[in-house]
Design an enzyme around this catalytic site. Structure first.
Site, PDB file in Angstrom:
ATOM      1  N   TYR A   1       0.846  -1.358   0.009  1.00  0.00           N
ATOM      2  CA  TYR A   1      -0.043   0.166  -0.026  1.00  0.00           C
ATOM      3  C   TYR A   1       0.832   1.116   0.043  1.00  0.00           C
ATOM      4  CZ  TYR A   1      -3.450   3.497   1.585  1.00  0.00           C
ATOM      5  OH  TYR A   1      -4.402   4.458   1.882  1.00  0.00           O
TER       6      TYR A   1
ATOM      7  N   ASP B   1       9.482   2.824  -0.804  1.00  0.00           N
ATOM      8  CA  ASP B   1       8.382   3.399  -0.128  1.00  0.00           C
ATOM      9  C   ASP B   1       8.936   3.112   1.232  1.00  0.00           C
ATOM     10  OD1 ASP B   1       6.509   4.244   1.605  1.00  0.00           O
ATOM     11  OD2 ASP B   1       4.901   3.209   0.381  1.00  0.00           O
TER      12      ASP B   1
ATOM     13  N   LYS C   1       4.965  10.350   7.848  1.00  0.00           N
ATOM     14  CA  LYS C   1       4.806  11.281   9.161  1.00  0.00           C
ATOM     15  C   LYS C   1       5.724  11.227  10.198  1.00  0.00           C
ATOM     16  CE  LYS C   1       1.264   7.970  10.319  1.00  0.00           C
ATOM     17  NZ  LYS C   1       1.379   7.408   8.807  1.00  0.00           N
TER      18      LYS C   1
END
Length: 404
Positions: A120, A215, A243
């Protein structure tokens, strides 16, 4: 995930958090194994980060103009991470991955990308083709709103299947702009790459002129100062962050090799912009957190030791109870699958006894342990966890499994 769709029941609404603990709206305390899906490496409400946010907020929360903080953050990331020559701040992990793919397409002049089933990379259209995590929870593998053209430009194969990648590349010669992957997967549980898999992808990209994208929204600064690139000793061409570089605030970044990143406007013609990119509150929070990690590399050893301790404790309990299981662990990421076979990709994760995981999740919740509310999510440990917390979690697992 937050809706408890995968495990059923009513989701918790959180009022506050401190250190290793969450407190819901009814003031119940839980030991937290989510860490805001990764970034709270030092625990919630870490004092230095909170103080830095408060001091910065007095100066205003957003300017819509460059700040010195962006430069200091970029320099810090470059100093910590291998193979990052230039970096661009954005507002989320989704935006970072979306932008990295756009840059890869602009750099190569090609349209297609390869992603892996169950990985994802955010909710941009091209990433929702056979995605894991929340998409798997809702059992949606064909997404309304994603056009046929986007789907045709997104090629997928099973994670850890290098031969399938070779076949895709051969059948779409000179059409593939990028291969994007989570180096350690966190969206179908914690899934490790088979020996030689990532090295094989690197070799294919070198030979075919394909941009290799890591990623690292989950793994960046969590597995090591330099993330998965440092830990696995494999260099990507572009890397995305989330984040964690905002200390848990909404933020992201993408960066990598100079020749590729110079395609981004204003140096190049690949457009990317965002009013809140480099937001000063997020920048000071992330800058403070990363400095602590940079100055105290022993934190990574402590976190890994705690995770291994938890793994060994769970293993002992599961062996005694006699329940089929697989535990995957890498650094401070870990996941438990009720499966009698290894879990190495989305298919094997989906074929585990995920109904039993749901029962286990709720039994643990009743005992004050807040696990990721899906079998398709990695657990993330934070360094505020004590060995007493870990022992409590291990005991709760034994008690829960005996109840089921």
């Amino acid at each position: 995930m937050r809706a408890f769709k995968s495990v059923g029941g009513t989701p918790l609404f959180i009022k506050k958090a401190k250190g290793a603990y969450l407190y819901d709206a009814d003031d119940n305390q839980y030991i937290d194994y989510i860490a805001s899906w990764g970034p709270m490496i030092l625990g919630h409400a870490y004092p230095d980060v909170i103080q830095a946010i408060q001091e910065q907020a007095i100066l205003s929360t957003s300017y819509g103009a460059p700040t010195e903080l962006e430069i200091k953050m970029a320099e810090l990331i470059k100093s910590m991470c291998p193979n990052v020559d230039l970096i661009r701040m954005v507002s989320s992990g989704t935006e970072a991955c979306m932008s990295a793919v756009r840059v890869a397409r602009g750099y190569t002049g090609r349209n297609k990308i390869i992603k892996f089933e169950g990985c994802y990379h955010g909710h941009a259209d091209s990433f929702l083709v056979k995605a894991g995590s929340g998409v798997a929870t809702f059992d949606i593998q064909t997404i309304p709103g994603v056009t046929v053209g986007v789907s045709q430009d997104t090629l997928t194969c099973a994670y850890n299947d290098l031969e399938a990648v070779k076949q895709l590349v051969a059948s779409h010669k000179n059409q593939i702009a990028a291969i994007i992957t989570e180096p350690i997967v966190g969206n179908m549980g914690c899934i490790l790459p088979n020996p030689g898999f990532l090295e094989g992808l690197r070799k294919i990209c070198n030979e075919e002129g394909i941009v290799f994208i890591f990623d690292e929204v989950m793994t960046g600064f969590r597995l090591a100062k330099g993330g998965a690139q440092e830990k696995l000793q494999i260099n990507a061409d572009l890397v995305t962050y989330g984040k964690v570089i905002g200390g848990g605030l909404p933020v992201g970044a993408f960066g990598g090799k100079r020749e590729i990143m110079e395609c981004v406007a204003p140096l190049g013609k690949v457009y990317q912009a965002g009013t809140l990119s480099g937001n000063p509150i997020a920048m000071i929070a992330g800058f403070t957190l990363l400095n602590v990690l940079n100055d105290n590399p022993a934190i990574y050893k402590e976190l890994e030791e705690k995770t291994i301790y938890l793994k060994h404790g769970l293993t002992k309990v599961l062996d005694n109870v006699g329940v089929p299981y697989t535990i995957n662990q890498f650094g401070s990421m870990i996941s438990l699958h009720f499966s009698d076979h290894p879990v190495t990709n989305f298919e094997t994760a989906a074929s585990a006894n995920n109904a039993m995981f749901s029962q286990y999740f709720h039994a643990m919740l009743q005992k004050g342990i807040y696990l990721p509310p899906s079998a398709f999510e990695s657990w993330f440990l934070n360094n505020a966890l004590t060995y007493q917390d870990l022992d409590q979690t291990i005991q709760a697992t034994e008690d829960s499994l005996k109840e089921l």
